[in-house]
Every structure is written in C-alpha cells, then in structure tokens.
Design an enzyme around this catalytic site. Structure first.
Site, PDB file in Angstrom:
ATOM      1  N   ASP A  38       0.700  -1.186  -0.007  1.00  0.00           N
ATOM      2  CA  ASP A  38       0.022  -0.049   0.066  1.00  0.00           C
ATOM      3  C   ASP A  38       0.805   1.144  -0.011  1.00  0.00           C
ATOM      4  O   ASP A  38       2.072   1.275   0.726  1.00  0.00           O
ATOM      5  CB  ASP A  38      -1.041  -0.292   1.217  1.00  0.00           C
ATOM      6  CG  ASP A  38      -1.931   1.133   1.385  1.00  0.00           C
ATOM      7  OD1 ASP A  38      -2.705   1.281   0.284  1.00  0.00           O
ATOM      8  OD2 ASP A  38      -1.595   2.058   2.169  1.00  0.00           O
TER       9      ASP A  38
ATOM     10  N   GLU B 214       1.048  -0.480  -5.172  1.00  0.00           N
ATOM     11  CA  GLU B 214       0.084   0.868  -5.388  1.00  0.00           C
ATOM     12  C   GLU B 214       0.863   1.852  -5.416  1.00  0.00           C
ATOM     13  O   GLU B 214       0.987   2.487  -4.141  1.00  0.00           O
ATOM     14  CB  GLU B 214      -0.968   0.714  -4.306  1.00  0.00           C
ATOM     15  CG  GLU B 214      -2.085   1.562  -4.533  1.00  0.00           C
ATOM     16  CD  GLU B 214      -2.580   2.529  -3.350  1.00  0.00           C
ATOM     17  OE1 GLU B 214      -3.514   3.440  -3.497  1.00  0.00           O
ATOM     18  OE2 GLU B 214      -1.801   2.425  -2.047  1.00  0.00           O
TER      19      GLU B 214
END
Length: 638
Positions: A315, A368
């Site tokens: 993330d 990401e």
C-alpha cells in the site's frame, strides 16, 4: 520473581542479521513463544527496547504486576530484552512494561504478537501458530496460476462488510463462516484471486486495516489465527489465490503501539519532517534503521511463509518514495544529494522484493504506486524496484473521468481512453476499480454513470467489458460486480437484496461471463504486459465515440476483435478492418437481453468481406448497439 534467564532463542547470527537489517524470520525469535524448558511449560518473551532501563512482562497471569516478571537485557548491546516465564498458557493476555532511561513509563503491546484481544482491547495474546495445512496441491501449482501470463481476475474484499448477519445485531462473519461462502461465490463468478483489505490487527475499524499495528497478527474481530489459516487453506483448496494488502508505509500513533516505543523514536524517523504523515496523521517507519528493516522484512515474509499468502499488495508506495509527498516547501528534508527521493525507502523496497522472490516460489508483489516512478515492475538488477505488478492508477482516473461524462460530451475526451495505450506496457499493470473509488462521497460505480437508470446500467456494463478487454490484469471491488447503487460502507453488508432485480442480476452475469472469457481465451491474458498482444483497428472515430482493437495470444493464432460504442446511438453498417477472412463469432455483447440490454446485435457473428478497411484486406459490416462493447472471436489461421 519467577523468571528464568538460562534460555535464549537468539544465536549470534540472529543478532548480527537483525542489526544488519537482513533478518527475515524475526517472528521466530521475538514475541511470545510457548515452550517447555527443563520439564516446565511456559512462555519465552523477547522485545527490542534499547533505551529501556527496566522491562517486565505484565498480564492476566500475574495480575498486571509490573514487578512480577522482569526481563533481562542481553549483554551484546543489541537492545534485546528476554526471559522465560513458567506457567503462562495459550490465550494469556500480556503487554510489556517499559521504564526508559529518559524517565518515561509505558505499557506496550508486543510488536511481534501473533494475536491480540479484540479491539477496543489493546493487549497481546500468547498464541501458538501450529496448523495442519491441506493446500499442497495449490502451492505446487502456484507458479503457473500466479504467472504473469496467467489470468488474474481479482475480487477485492473487505472481510467485515462483504456479508454480515443482520438478525444477530449485524455481526461480522467469522473467518470460518466466510470460507465456504466466499469460495463458492468466487467459483460462481469466475474470479481467480481474492484480495483482502489488510487483515493485520488494527485498533480503529474505520481505517479498514490500513492503520495497522499487528504486523504479525490477523485481526481478532473475525476469529483466531488458526481460523484465518483455515480461510486461506479453504480458498487454496478451492483453487483461488489469496492476495494480502500489507502496509509498510506508515503506522498509527496509538500509545500502546510502535510509536515512541522505548522513549525514543525507535521504529519511526526522528525528524518530524520525515516522521509524520500529513494525510493519515500517522508515523513513517525509519527505513534507514537496520533493525526496522529486519522488522518489516520479517513481517512480509511471515505472511507468505506462515499464512501461505500468494501475493502481497504493498500500500501507498508513492508515499514511501518521495520525501515531499503531501508536503509543502520547508516541510520536508532533501536527501543527501538534495533531491526529493527517499533513498532509504527505495533501497528497502528493492531489498524486500529481491528477498521475497528469492525465498518463495510463485509468489508476486504488487505496488500501489500512483505516480510515474520508472521501472516499478522491473528487476532490481536493472535498477527497478523489483515488484511483479503495479496498479494502473492513471488508467483508472482517466477511464472513470470519461465514463462520468454525458455521452454527448465524450467525443471531446476521446484521448482519455486512447492515452493509456501509450504507456500500457511500460509496467506490468493491474487495472483497478478498487475500494478507493467507491467511498468518501465518490459514489458507487453505478451511480457515477450518467443518464437515466437504463443508461447507467448500460454504461456500467460497457465500462466493465472495456476494462476486461484492455491489456492488464483485472481488479474489481466487491459490490461493483452487481451494480450496487450506494457507495460502500464498512459498517454494513453489501446490498445483496439488489439481486432480486433483473438489471443487477444482468451486471452480475456479465462479470461472470467476462471472467469465463478471460480465463478461456489466451488472447485476453497471455500478453497483458506485451505490445504484441494489442493492436488498434481504429482509435480515430472520436466523433462517434467508437474504439476498435485486436487482442492476440502468444502464438499469434487466436485473436479477438473488440468494438466499443460509447454513445446511446445504435450504429448500423459500421465497418471495421480485420486481418483474416472467415466467420467472426460474436462471443460477447453487453447489450444482450440477459444482461439487461435492448437485444441489438449481429445474430451470432459476421462473415468478413474482401473489402479493405483501416489498412487491412478484409472488413466486418457491423451493427453496434447503444452504449455497448462487442467481442468477436476471429477465425483461426489456416
């Protein structure tokens, strides 16, 4: 004081690797470990706290008495405190009490705990992670199922809100309850992988797991560690890959957690300009500190080795790469060369990826990363970050912008669709329609679509079919597969009752068929990351908002023709060039009645005519239904 010091789990090599920043199995050393020592059962505890003057274990087994069970500091300068406490049992609650050299007193949860009491409780639990796995067949096949040329059809799930039990005060389903329900739904829908929003323990449920403190513990909201193992095992045995979101970019500042752990900024950067994350009001790991790198490396390896994760989706990578991320002038510290790149984070990400791919067969890491940072998915030996795949945030933003426009204006934004092919093969991209696009007032995918209800559904079907035809792996957040009207809420179950209505069942059936086609046609997955797999037929027809292109398989034998009409105007006698003569079978039409469409189409297919068009020797004369995407399977060569 009933503590024994004649046992340690740390070898000299362990301490060396820990302090070097290369240890990947610290969870076998630190934390709480049930064992029997000289005929006495108990728990060995170990914690890193170099600034501590006194450390003890407090828990329900000693009345939370700070003086009952002190730990001993190792004499090697490592900052490790350890000790064996007899009589402590499975499930016991505990924390570490720290009295620091600079006069602070803390009660801290164990950074290496395998289990926590259910929030709002903050104590750690002693837990054994033994489990009899039954997924050997899956692990043996994983290299093929997870290959870059394999189909990746990812269903993104938040465990606490996929389904709930409304008749029981809206309670969560447990890991074990979820296992058969989720596996059967994935099978019905044809997905290949499921991605879980972070399951790691997090104090605030509303963070969806992205404010994590339990880097070695699945959240206790849905069951025990063995229950989560059961869920992963069940999904593997049913034939589905499991992707876990993992968050090494920041952590919350809760007092019982990692922040200011031993009276110093032990896990986080010391300089506030590097330490504090302005977007999430959290702390940033000090990637330059070897012991912190060992902590994070061990966490990533832990979820793959112990919980059999098939991929980790990392993330907020962009926030790690840039020192000035979400910061204005004077609010950030340049690197040693005066630049804005976080050299320590770059080095850590390369080390992370290199170590995971070297250790585990068939796994993938996914970034990401929301900027144009180069070579995110290129090997570290080439100077890349070493990820296997990357979310294509540019495609997502441009595509949703385009589809949000009334079709009468789409011709002015035609480039939003064509631009993605200029860079589609610069990285190994996943096309994400994720949870981030259906929260915080953004509305659901269906509600973003313009027009009356019929047009909204037609637009959504066209969006999904265009996405499935575009190069790149596919990710869809739960609820999008049946056209949920309202945006996602983590406090409620999805609106499954909508499937009583035919238009929602139609969207669901379309997604199931798209997944079936993507799995069964190599042209839709083998060359997702190679320009040889894509070929424009015509991208110039901006006036009518029509796109047409080819997708090829690796052998250059199978190909699909994809034609997109993004206006509500049906087009008859629309001609496109094709490379071969023969019959072109219409294998998908988003305007089919079974999907909720009007039923326009090409009666099962079209025979190519020897009529040159778009620089090709043959052409198809087509009927293009309104707001539709058509797939045709081309004739085989020879």
């Amino acid at each position: 004081m009933n503590v024994r010091y004649d046992y340690t789990r740390f070898s000299e090599l362990d301490v060396y690797l820990f302090r070097e920043g290369t240890h990947t199995r610290l969870y076998e050393k630190f934390g709480a470990h049930l064992l029997e020592l000289e005929g006495t059962s108990g728990v060995y505890f170990a914690v890193w706290a170099p600034n501590a003057q006194y450390v003890s274990v407090i828990g329900d087994f000693n009345g939370w008495d700070r003086g009952a069970h002190p730990l001993r500091a190792r004499e090697d300068g490592s900052g490790i405190w350890e000790g064996f406490v007899p009589g402590v049992l499975q499930g016991s609650l505990y924390k570490y009490y720290l009295h620091t050299k600079n006069g602070y007193h803390f009660e801290k949860a164990d950074p290496f705990a395998f289990f926590f009491e259910t929030p709002p409780g903050t104590a750690s639990r002693v837990w054994d992670l033994s489990y009899a796995w039954g997924d050997r067949k899956w692990l043996d096949q994983r290299r093929n199922r997870n290959a870059l040329e394999a189909p990746w059809l990812i269903y993104e799930v938040h465990l606490g809100s996929w389904r709930r039990v409304p008749e029981e005060e809206n309670r969560f389903l447990t890991y074990r309850e979820l296992a058969p329900l989720l596996a059967e739904y994935l099978r019905e829908m044809g997905f290949t992988h499921v991605e879980f929003l972070p399951v790691m323990e997090h104090p605030f449920y509303g963070s969806w797991g992205y404010q994590c403190l339990g880097y070695f513990a699945p959240t206790s909201r849905y069951g025990t560690p063995r229950d989560f193992m059961y869920l992963v095992d069940y999904l593997h045995q049913a034939g589905f890959g499991v992707i876990l979101d993992w968050v090494p970019s920041h952590f919350p500042t809760d007092g019982h957690g990692l922040a200011f752990f031993d009276g110093t900024h032990l896990y986080e950067y010391e300089d506030f300009r590097k330490r504090f994350h302005p977007d999430w009001k959290s702390y940033i790991f000090d990637y330059g500190k070897p012991e912190v790198r060992s902590f994070l490396l061990s966490s990533a390896h832990f979820w793959v080795r112990v919980y059999h994760a098939d991929a980790l989706r990392i993330d907020a990578v962009a926030s790690m790469l840039y020192l000035d991320y979400s910061r204005g002038p004077g609010q950030w510290v340049p690197n040693i060369y005066g630049g804005r790149e976080n050299l320590e984070a770059i080095d850590f990400l390369q080390q992370l990826n290199a170590s995971l791919y070297a250790e585990f067969s068939g796994i993938q890491t996914i970034a990401e990363e929301s900027t144009a940072w180069p070579m995110v998915t290129r090997p570290t030996y080439m100077g890349g970050l070493g990820f296997g795949m990357k979310w294509n945030m540019g495609w997502m933003n441009d595509t949703l912008f385009y589809f949000s426009k009334d079709p009468i204006y789409r011709k002015y934004h035609h480039d939003k669709l064509t631009f993605s092919l200029w860079y589609a093969f610069s990285e190994n991209f996943i096309l994400p329609l994720s949870h981030d696009e259906v929260v915080h007032g953004k509305g659901s995918l269906l509600s973003k679509m313009p027009g009356d209800p019929w047009q909204k559904f037609a637009n959504l079907r066209a969006l999904l079919a265009y996405m499935w035809a575009h190069p790149g792996k596919k990710l869809l957040f739960m609820g999008g597969e049946f056209g949920q009207w309202r945006e996602w809420s983590h406090e409620e179950s999805l609106d499954w009752h909508l499937l009583e209505y035919p238009e929602h069942r139609g969207v669901q059936r379309l997604v199931s068929d798209l997944n079936r086609l993507a799995r069964s046609h190599p042209a839709l997955h083998e060359l997702d990351f190679s320009p040889e797999g894509f070929e424009w037929i015509d991208f110039h027809d901006w006036e009518k908002s029509i796109l047409s292109f080819l997708r090829w398989d690796r052998k250059g034998q199978e190909f699909l023709v994809v034609v997109c009409n993004f206006t509500p105007v049906p087009r008859e006698n629309y001609r496109i060039g094709v490379p071969r003569s023969g019959f072109y079978t219409e294998i998908l039409n988003t305007d089919a009645q079974e999907y909720g469409g009007s039923g326009w189409g090409n009666f099962g297919g079209v025979t190519a005519e020897a009529h040159p068009a778009h620089g090709r020797p043959f052409s198809l004369n087509l009927i293009l239904p309104p707001l539709s995407v058509l797939y045709f399977r081309g004739p085989d060569e020879g």
